[in-house]
Every structure is written in C-alpha cells, then in structure tokens.
Design a protein around this motif. Structure first.
Motif, short mmCIF file in Angstrom:
data_model
loop_
_atom_site.label_atom_id
_atom_site.label_comp_id
_atom_site.label_asym_id
_atom_site.label_seq_id
_atom_site.Cartn_x
_atom_site.Cartn_y
_atom_site.Cartn_z
N PRO A 10 0.80 -1.22 0.00
CA PRO A 10 0.00 0.00 0.00
C PRO A 10 0.83 1.27 0.00
O PRO A 10 1.89 1.34 0.64
N ARG A 18 5.18 10.80 -2.56
CA ARG A 18 4.88 10.59 -1.15
C ARG A 18 6.13 10.78 -0.30
O ARG A 18 7.11 10.05 -0.47
N TYR A 23 11.20 8.55 1.18
CA TYR A 23 11.11 7.44 0.23
C TYR A 23 11.78 7.71 -1.12
O TYR A 23 11.81 6.83 -1.98
N ASN A 74 7.76 -5.71 -0.64
CA ASN A 74 7.67 -4.57 0.28
C ASN A 74 6.20 -4.46 0.71
O ASN A 74 5.38 -3.89 -0.02
N GLY A 77 2.88 -0.56 4.98
CA GLY A 77 2.35 -0.50 6.35
C GLY A 77 1.81 -1.84 6.85
O GLY A 77 1.75 -2.07 8.07
N HIS A 80 3.65 -4.24 9.49
CA HIS A 80 3.61 -4.11 10.94
C HIS A 80 2.31 -4.62 11.55
O HIS A 80 2.18 -4.67 12.77
N HIS A 100 12.49 -2.85 2.40
CA HIS A 100 11.93 -1.54 2.71
C HIS A 100 12.87 -0.46 2.20
O HIS A 100 14.10 -0.59 2.33
N LEU A 101 12.30 0.59 1.68
CA LEU A 101 13.10 1.72 1.21
C LEU A 101 13.77 2.42 2.39
O LEU A 101 14.96 2.72 2.36
N SER A 102 12.99 2.71 3.42
CA SER A 102 13.50 3.47 4.57
C SER A 102 14.09 2.51 5.59
O SER A 102 13.79 1.31 5.59
N VAL A 104 13.51 1.31 8.69
CA VAL A 104 12.37 1.29 9.62
C VAL A 104 12.82 1.33 11.09
O VAL A 104 12.09 1.82 11.94
N ARG A 107 13.08 4.79 12.67
CA ARG A 107 11.82 5.54 12.65
C ARG A 107 10.98 5.13 13.87
O ARG A 107 11.49 4.51 14.79
N ARG A 111 7.16 0.86 13.76
CA ARG A 111 7.69 0.28 12.52
C ARG A 111 8.79 -0.75 12.78
O ARG A 111 9.33 -1.34 11.86
#
Ligand code: DQA
Length: 148
Positions: A10, A18, A23, A74, A77, A80, A100-102, A104, A107, A111
């Motif tokens: 999503p 975004r 990202y 990926n 959300g 989690h 995952h791009l970031s 986590v 953060r 996450r």
C-alpha cells in the motif's frame, strides 16, 4: 530465465510524490523499469505488481507459486500489522525477501515490528530504491545456492 515477482504494498503507487525526503523521488514506474533491467543483467525475469489492498496482495502471493521461483516483497504498512499476509507468505513454498526503502529501525517504534520477517528468507532495509536491487541480488544468490 528464472521468474521473480516484485510485489509492492500500500501507498507505494505514490512513490516519488509521497514523503520524498523519506522514500526518494523516483516514481514506481521508473523503479520497476530499473528492477526489470537489473534482473535481465543477472538472469532474472522480473514481473512487478502493486496493490493497496490486503486481499489482493495475498492473491498475488498465491498466484506467484504457479510461475515464479521467488518474491521480493515490500508490504508497506501491512508489514507491521497483517497476520493474514504473514500467513500467505508462510503458506507459499517460495523464498520471500522483505524489503523496505526506509530504515524502519530509525523511525517510530511501531515500525520496528515486522509480522512478515519471521517467515521470510531475509530482509533488507534502508537503502532507498537500491533495497530492491540488493533483494534481487540476494534472491539470485539464494536460488543459485539451492542448486549446489
Ligand atoms: C516502507 C516502511 C513502512 O513502515 C511504511 O509503512 C511504508 C514503506 C518502506 O519501504 O520503507 O509504506 O515499507
């Protein structure tokens, strides 16, 4: 060529627009183009799918069994929260690599927990769009080592 599914969860349809500071500025379309090209270079035939819907992601995982040797996933959300997606990953007899791009772990604490990771072959986080490239390389190595 070995077929691999790259599955985006999503909100990843909004990549580039975004929260670009988190990202990146690359669109999903451009990302997919790069992944298909990189796949060709290392002998993988990459197909890509994206959905914002939990059930649809589950259907893509189920369908992958009929044509793919592995999945780079990926789950966004849903990573989690989704027991149903975790069950789908566990149900299919294919190696799945979570990406995952970031980062986590740098953060919010919510996450840090992944429902999916325990049923995956491995996980790559924090390298932006290159997390997927690293995922493809890891999948290629994993499939090669299975033959040994
Ligand atoms: C994400 C990380 C998730 O926590 C978030 O909900 C996303 C994107 C990533 O690629 O960094 O949608 O999966």
């Amino acid at each position: 060529m070995k077929k691999i599914l790259i599955l985006h969860g999503p909100n990843l349809n909004l990549l580039g627009l975004r929260e670009p500071e988190i990202y990146g500025s690359l669109s999903l379309e451009k990302l997919d183009e790069r992944l298909i090209k990189f796949g060709e270079k290392i002998g993988l035939q990459v197909s890509t799918q994206q959905s914002n819907l939990e059930g649809e992601l589950i259907n893509f995982l189920h369908d992958a069994v009929s044509y793919a040797l592995g999945v780079i996933f990926n789950p966004g959300g849903y990573t989690h929260t989704s027991i149903a997606i975790r069950d789908a990953v566990a149900a299919i007899d294919l190696p799945v690599i979570e990406v995952h791009l970031s980062n986590v772990y740098a953060r919010g604490e919510f996450r840090h927990k992944s429902m999916i990771a325990p049923v995956c072959a491995g996980k790559i986080v924090g390298f932006g769009w290159r997390s997927y490239i690293l995922g493809l390389q890891a999948m290629s190595d994993l499939l090669a080592s299975k033959k040994e």
